[in-house]
Every structure is written in C-alpha cells, then in structure tokens.
Design a protein around this motif. Structure first.
Motif, short mmCIF file in Angstrom:
data_model
loop_
_atom_site.label_atom_id
_atom_site.label_comp_id
_atom_site.label_asym_id
_atom_site.label_seq_id
_atom_site.Cartn_x
_atom_site.Cartn_y
_atom_site.Cartn_z
N SER A 23 0.83 -1.21 0.00
CA SER A 23 0.00 0.00 0.00
C SER A 23 0.86 1.26 0.00
N VAL A 24 1.93 1.22 0.77
CA VAL A 24 2.84 2.37 0.83
C VAL A 24 3.46 2.61 -0.54
N ALA A 25 3.95 1.54 -1.18
CA ALA A 25 4.57 1.66 -2.50
C ALA A 25 3.56 2.17 -3.53
N LEU A 26 2.35 1.67 -3.48
CA LEU A 26 1.32 2.11 -4.42
C LEU A 26 0.99 3.59 -4.20
N THR A 27 0.92 4.01 -2.96
CA THR A 27 0.64 5.42 -2.65
C THR A 27 1.76 6.33 -3.16
N SER A 83 3.93 12.64 -15.81
CA SER A 83 4.01 11.34 -16.47
C SER A 83 5.43 10.78 -16.31
N LEU A 84 5.52 9.50 -15.99
CA LEU A 84 6.81 8.84 -15.81
C LEU A 84 6.87 7.55 -16.62
N SER A 85 8.07 7.22 -17.06
CA SER A 85 8.27 5.91 -17.70
C SER A 85 8.38 4.86 -16.60
N LYS A 86 8.32 3.63 -17.01
CA LYS A 86 8.43 2.53 -16.04
C LYS A 86 9.77 2.59 -15.31
N LYS A 87 10.84 2.87 -16.04
CA LYS A 87 12.17 2.96 -15.43
C LYS A 87 12.22 4.11 -14.43
N GLN A 88 11.68 5.26 -14.80
CA GLN A 88 11.70 6.40 -13.89
C GLN A 88 10.94 6.08 -12.60
N LEU A 89 9.80 5.44 -12.73
CA LEU A 89 9.02 5.09 -11.54
C LEU A 89 9.74 4.02 -10.72
N ARG A 90 10.36 3.07 -11.39
CA ARG A 90 11.13 2.04 -10.68
C ARG A 90 12.26 2.70 -9.88
N ASP A 91 12.98 3.63 -10.50
CA ASP A 91 14.06 4.34 -9.81
C ASP A 91 13.54 5.15 -8.63
N HIS A 92 12.39 5.79 -8.83
CA HIS A 92 11.79 6.60 -7.76
C HIS A 92 11.42 5.73 -6.56
N LEU A 130 4.65 -2.03 -9.82
CA LEU A 130 4.72 -1.65 -11.23
C LEU A 130 3.73 -2.47 -12.06
N LEU A 131 3.68 -3.76 -11.79
CA LEU A 131 2.75 -4.64 -12.50
C LEU A 131 1.30 -4.21 -12.26
N ARG A 132 0.99 -3.92 -11.02
CA ARG A 132 -0.38 -3.50 -10.67
C ARG A 132 -0.74 -2.20 -11.38
N LEU A 133 0.18 -1.24 -11.41
CA LEU A 133 -0.08 0.03 -12.09
C LEU A 133 -0.25 -0.17 -13.60
N GLU A 134 0.51 -1.09 -14.19
CA GLU A 134 0.33 -1.39 -15.60
C GLU A 134 -1.04 -1.99 -15.86
N GLU A 135 -1.45 -2.92 -14.99
CA GLU A 135 -2.76 -3.54 -15.13
C GLU A 135 -3.88 -2.52 -14.98
N MET A 136 -3.68 -1.55 -14.11
CA MET A 136 -4.68 -0.51 -13.88
C MET A 136 -4.68 0.54 -15.00
N ASN A 138 2.26 3.09 -18.64
CA ASN A 138 2.30 2.57 -19.99
C ASN A 138 3.41 3.32 -20.74
N ASP A 139 4.48 2.62 -21.06
CA ASP A 139 5.62 3.26 -21.72
C ASP A 139 5.25 3.77 -23.12
N MET A 140 4.32 3.13 -23.80
CA MET A 140 3.90 3.59 -25.12
C MET A 140 3.22 4.96 -25.00
N ASP A 141 2.30 5.08 -24.06
CA ASP A 141 1.63 6.37 -23.85
C ASP A 141 2.61 7.44 -23.39
N PHE A 142 3.53 7.05 -22.50
CA PHE A 142 4.54 7.99 -22.03
C PHE A 142 5.38 8.50 -23.20
N ALA A 143 5.84 7.59 -24.06
CA ALA A 143 6.69 7.96 -25.19
C ALA A 143 5.94 8.88 -26.16
#
Length: 165
Positions: free
Chosen positions: A13-17, A27-36, A51-57, A61-66
């Motif tokens: 829950s903390v990580a998701l928050t 907007s962040l890429s997956k790598k940027q969010l992983r680093d954060h 990260l998986l949960r956020l992608e599912e939700m 989405n790196d395509m949208d970010f790009a």
C-alpha cells in the motif's frame, strides 16, 4: 490496542501510494518510476508487484509515455533529441521507432528554421559570432549538420536579398 494505521504497515500500500503520487505530478516511464520507488526504499519484490499493478490498472504505460513525451518535445526539439530523451528514460527501441516514424525531414527543417528565425539578428557588428552561436544552439537541440546548414543558407539568402534592396 495499537494506534498504528494498518495501511502504513503494508509495504504494498505504501509503494502504491508513493507511485500514484509520483505519476500524479507528472508522467513517468516505467524505469523512472522504478528508480523513484527504489530511492524511497521500496523492497524489490514489492516494487515489481507495484509496477505490474499500475500497468494492469492502466496508469503506467511506456507507449503512452513515449507518445506524450514526443508530442511535448516535438515543438522545440529535433528527432534526434526526442530519441535520446526516450532512450534515457529506458523506453524500448521498438516504441521509440514507432513514435518518431512520422517525424519527417521537412518537419525537422521547419522546426529548426522557426527556432533560428527567432534568434537571427542579421547585420550585427559580430555577424560571424552570431552565426556560430546560432549553429551551436541548433546543434544542442539535436539538429543534424545537414539541417543546420540548410537553415543557415536560407537565413543568409534572406539577408543578401534585403541588402540588395
């Protein structure tokens, strides 16, 4: 009886928050969010699950970010600068290729010309210095030497026409 909040004790829950707060700001890429999340001390297994949960939700989405990154950058940066920016954010090469495929050489030339016209001050006492600075500025924006040369010829030609009038 404990006064602690069960959500604070749940690392998922903390990580998701933390992640939602970060992508809510910009907007962040997956790598940027992983680093954060890693910088905030999120355990690796929790980080990947988040990260998986956020992608599912649909929030990550790196395509949208790009696509968004390229659209924002397109007004002021060259194709090369956009590609470099996406690579720095660890966007997959296939996504990068797809996002920049519709950027034509003419679009790039027009963008460089528009930028250069704003900076162009013909007839100054240090005309060669002004040309050097303009070339350097276009290079920093990632324009190719071919595009820069074409823009400089165009602007010089305009100056010669005005001088003859």
């Amino acid at each position: 009886m404990s006064n602690s909040d069960p959500l604070i004790e749940d690392p998922n829950s903390v990580a998701l928050t933390i992640a939602l707060a970060a992508i809510g700001r910009r907007s962040l890429s997956k790598k940027q969010l992983r680093d954060h999340l890693a910088k905030r001390g999120t355990p690796a297994e929790v980080l990947e699950a988040t990260l998986l949960r956020l992608e599912e939700m649909g929030y990550l989405n790196d395509m949208d970010f790009a696509r968004d990154f390229a659209d924002r950058s397109r007004r002021k940066s060259s194709r090369r600068a956009i590609i470099q920016g996406l690579k720095e954010r660890a966007i997959d090469q296939n996504i990068i290729d797809w996002v920049v495929e519709d950027l034509s050489d003419d679009d790039e030339y027009q963008l460089a010309l528009k930028y250069a016209e704003k900076k162009w001050r013909p007839g100054s006492s240090d005309d060669e210095g002004m040309r050097r600075r303009l070339r350097a500025s276009l290079m920093r924006r990632g324009f190719s030497s071919t595009t820069i040369s074409a823009v400089m010829r165009e602007l010089s030609g305009r100056t010669e026409v005005k001088a003859r009038l």
